[in-house]
Design a protein around this motif. Structure first.
Motif, PDB file in Angstrom:
ATOM      1  N   GLU A  62      50.370  -2.990  50.113  1.00  0.00           N
ATOM      2  CA  GLU A  62      51.403  -1.982  50.845  1.00  0.00           C
ATOM      3  C   GLU A  62      51.172  -1.102  49.835  1.00  0.00           C
ATOM      4  OE1 GLU A  62      55.995  -1.692  51.596  1.00  0.00           O
ATOM      5  OE2 GLU A  62      55.373  -4.035  51.363  1.00  0.00           O
ATOM      6  N   ALA A  63      51.715  -0.941  49.100  1.00  0.00           N
ATOM      7  CA  ALA A  63      50.685   0.118  48.502  1.00  0.00           C
ATOM      8  C   ALA A  63      49.608   1.644  48.605  1.00  0.00           C
ATOM      9  CB  ALA A  63      50.560  -0.053  46.779  1.00  0.00           C
ATOM     10  N   VAL A  64      48.539   0.493  48.636  1.00  0.00           N
ATOM     11  CA  VAL A  64      47.083   1.443  49.289  1.00  0.00           C
ATOM     12  C   VAL A  64      47.630   2.000  50.616  1.00  0.00           C
ATOM     13  CG1 VAL A  64      44.992   1.403  49.545  1.00  0.00           C
ATOM     14  CG2 VAL A  64      45.958  -0.022  46.918  1.00  0.00           C
ATOM     15  N   LYS A  65      48.023   1.017  51.378  1.00  0.00           N
ATOM     16  CA  LYS A  65      48.672   1.569  52.694  1.00  0.00           C
ATOM     17  C   LYS A  65      49.585   2.749  53.078  1.00  0.00           C
ATOM     18  CE  LYS A  65      50.493  -0.321  56.966  1.00  0.00           C
ATOM     19  NZ  LYS A  65      51.638  -1.347  57.069  1.00  0.00           N
ATOM     20  N   ASN A  66      50.436   2.834  52.190  1.00  0.00           N
ATOM     21  CA  ASN A  66      51.639   3.998  52.030  1.00  0.00           C
ATOM     22  C   ASN A  66      51.006   4.722  51.123  1.00  0.00           C
ATOM     23  OD1 ASN A  66      53.741   2.130  53.436  1.00  0.00           O
ATOM     24  ND2 ASN A  66      54.379   1.593  51.335  1.00  0.00           N
ATOM     25  N   LEU A  67      50.235   4.683  50.282  1.00  0.00           N
ATOM     26  CA  LEU A  67      48.892   5.962  49.770  1.00  0.00           C
ATOM     27  C   LEU A  67      47.823   6.389  50.845  1.00  0.00           C
ATOM     28  CD1 LEU A  67      49.360   4.767  45.972  1.00  0.00           C
ATOM     29  CD2 LEU A  67      51.218   6.839  46.904  1.00  0.00           C
ATOM     30  N   ARG A  68      47.836   6.102  51.782  1.00  0.00           N
ATOM     31  CA  ARG A  68      46.717   6.273  53.018  1.00  0.00           C
ATOM     32  C   ARG A  68      45.218   6.145  51.962  1.00  0.00           C
ATOM     33  NH1 ARG A  68      49.558  10.298  56.995  1.00  0.00           N
ATOM     34  NH2 ARG A  68      51.770   8.516  56.881  1.00  0.00           N
ATOM     35  N   LEU A  69      45.295   4.718  50.544  1.00  0.00           N
ATOM     36  CA  LEU A  69      44.137   5.165  50.346  1.00  0.00           C
ATOM     37  C   LEU A  69      43.051   4.819  50.848  1.00  0.00           C
ATOM     38  CD1 LEU A  69      45.175   4.421  46.916  1.00  0.00           C
ATOM     39  CD2 LEU A  69      45.116   6.613  47.395  1.00  0.00           C
ATOM     40  N   ASN A  70      41.554   5.148  50.766  1.00  0.00           N
ATOM     41  CA  ASN A  70      40.769   5.027  51.380  1.00  0.00           C
ATOM     42  C   ASN A  70      39.070   4.453  50.714  1.00  0.00           C
ATOM     43  OD1 ASN A  70      41.726   5.222  54.343  1.00  0.00           O
ATOM     44  ND2 ASN A  70      41.078   7.476  53.820  1.00  0.00           N
ATOM     45  N   CYS A  71      38.519   3.203  50.938  1.00  0.00           N
ATOM     46  CA  CYS A  71      37.705   2.393  50.139  1.00  0.00           C
ATOM     47  C   CYS A  71      38.100   2.482  49.335  1.00  0.00           C
ATOM     48  CB  CYS A  71      36.505   4.195  50.093  1.00  0.00           C
ATOM     49  SG  CYS A  71      35.817   4.582  51.571  1.00  0.00           S
ATOM     50  N   VAL A  72      38.738   0.851  48.968  1.00  0.00           N
ATOM     51  CA  VAL A  72      39.560   0.569  48.153  1.00  0.00           C
ATOM     52  C   VAL A  72      38.595  -0.594  47.866  1.00  0.00           C
ATOM     53  CG1 VAL A  72      41.394  -0.193  47.143  1.00  0.00           C
ATOM     54  CG2 VAL A  72      42.096   1.849  48.395  1.00  0.00           C
ATOM     55  N   ILE A  73      38.648  -0.993  46.733  1.00  0.00           N
ATOM     56  CA  ILE A  73      37.805  -2.405  46.121  1.00  0.00           C
ATOM     57  C   ILE A  73      39.323  -2.927  45.373  1.00  0.00           C
ATOM     58  CG2 ILE A  73      36.438  -3.880  44.799  1.00  0.00           C
ATOM     59  CD1 ILE A  73      34.594  -1.519  44.855  1.00  0.00           C
ATOM     60  N   PHE A  74      40.059  -3.741  45.431  1.00  0.00           N
ATOM     61  CA  PHE A  74      40.591  -4.501  44.781  1.00  0.00           C
ATOM     62  C   PHE A  74      40.304  -5.928  43.794  1.00  0.00           C
ATOM     63  CE2 PHE A  74      43.412  -3.795  48.437  1.00  0.00           C
ATOM     64  CZ  PHE A  74      44.605  -3.238  48.197  1.00  0.00           C
ATOM     65  N   GLU A  75      40.825  -5.706  42.643  1.00  0.00           N
ATOM     66  CA  GLU A  75      40.315  -6.705  41.422  1.00  0.00           C
ATOM     67  C   GLU A  75      41.163  -7.079  40.945  1.00  0.00           C
ATOM     68  OE1 GLU A  75      37.190  -5.948  39.168  1.00  0.00           O
ATOM     69  OE2 GLU A  75      38.834  -5.690  37.290  1.00  0.00           O
ATOM     70  N   VAL A  76      41.556  -8.670  41.358  1.00  0.00           N
ATOM     71  CA  VAL A  76      42.515  -9.754  40.256  1.00  0.00           C
ATOM     72  C   VAL A  76      41.881 -10.973  40.294  1.00  0.00           C
ATOM     73  CG1 VAL A  76      43.854  -9.144  42.576  1.00  0.00           C
ATOM     74  CG2 VAL A  76      42.124 -10.740  42.791  1.00  0.00           C
ATOM     75  N   SER A  77      42.741 -10.906  38.537  1.00  0.00           N
ATOM     76  CA  SER A  77      42.011 -12.388  38.474  1.00  0.00           C
ATOM     77  C   SER A  77      41.928 -13.271  38.135  1.00  0.00           C
ATOM     78  CB  SER A  77      42.291 -12.381  36.537  1.00  0.00           C
ATOM     79  OG  SER A  77      43.827 -11.928  36.157  1.00  0.00           O
ATOM     80  N   SER A  78      42.168 -13.272  39.490  1.00  0.00           N
ATOM     81  CA  SER A  78      43.394 -14.360  39.714  1.00  0.00           C
ATOM     82  C   SER A  78      41.792 -15.520  40.933  1.00  0.00           C
ATOM     83  CB  SER A  78      44.469 -15.161  40.592  1.00  0.00           C
ATOM     84  OG  SER A  78      45.237 -16.296  41.815  1.00  0.00           O
ATOM     85  N   LYS A  79      41.180 -16.712  40.450  1.00  0.00           N
ATOM     86  CA  LYS A  79      40.513 -17.336  41.542  1.00  0.00           C
ATOM     87  C   LYS A  79      41.093 -18.198  42.642  1.00  0.00           C
ATOM     88  CE  LYS A  79      37.515 -21.172  41.103  1.00  0.00           C
ATOM     89  NZ  LYS A  79      36.598 -22.162  40.792  1.00  0.00           N
ATOM     90  N   GLU A  80      42.295 -18.297  42.099  1.00  0.00           N
ATOM     91  CA  GLU A  80      42.746 -18.744  43.088  1.00  0.00           C
ATOM     92  C   GLU A  80      43.126 -17.752  44.778  1.00  0.00           C
ATOM     93  OE1 GLU A  80      44.183 -19.471  40.288  1.00  0.00           O
ATOM     94  OE2 GLU A  80      43.555 -21.293  40.103  1.00  0.00           O
TER      95      GLU A  80
END
Length: 129
Positions: A62-80
């Motif tokens: 939601e924050a990425v959407k609100n900040l209007r960021l493009n070309c984003v890669i999300f990284e999470v440490s949770s396998k689940e």
């Protein structure tokens, strides 16, 4: 895709089972690893670490959407969380034309391992009992 415009969002979560309070944070870095922005927040009434991780991920998206960021890669440490997101993308109602409404007992087979894992972590019986 231009490497200069790529951004990486690292998402993290914490959870205290006694107080049922969770924390969420994200940090936005450019392709060179320089920090561009970050944020944190808390949630109350969170019943599991998995729920805390999912809240953190949802909030970061939601924050990425609100900040209007493009070309984003999300990284999470949770396998689940990773598996939940990637596997659910393979079972799309619209993409696969799964248009018939239904109600079924139990959960979908592709999600049962995660449901049982969360149930075990919360001291509940498994979803297959």
């Amino acid at each position: 895709m231009n490497k200069e415009k790529k951004k990486k969002i690292n998402v993290g979560a914490s959870w205290d089972g006694d107080s049922m309070i969770s924390g969420a944070a994200w940090i936005n870095r450019n392709a060179q690893g320089q920090v561009l922005s970050h944020s944190r927040r808390s949630y109350s009434g969170v019943r599991s670490f998995l729920k805390a991780e999912l809240l953190a991920m949802s909030w970061a998206v939601e924050a990425v959407k609100n900040l209007r960021l493009n070309c984003v890669i999300f990284e999470v440490s949770s396998k689940e969380v990773y598996e939940l997101i990637t596997k659910s993308l393979r079972a799309s109602v619209t993409r696969d034309l799964r248009l018939q409404f239904y109600v079924a007992s139990g959960g979908p087979c592709w999600l049962m391992a995660l449901i049982n894992l969360e149930a075990a972590a919360n001291g509940l019986s498994s979803a297959t009992d």
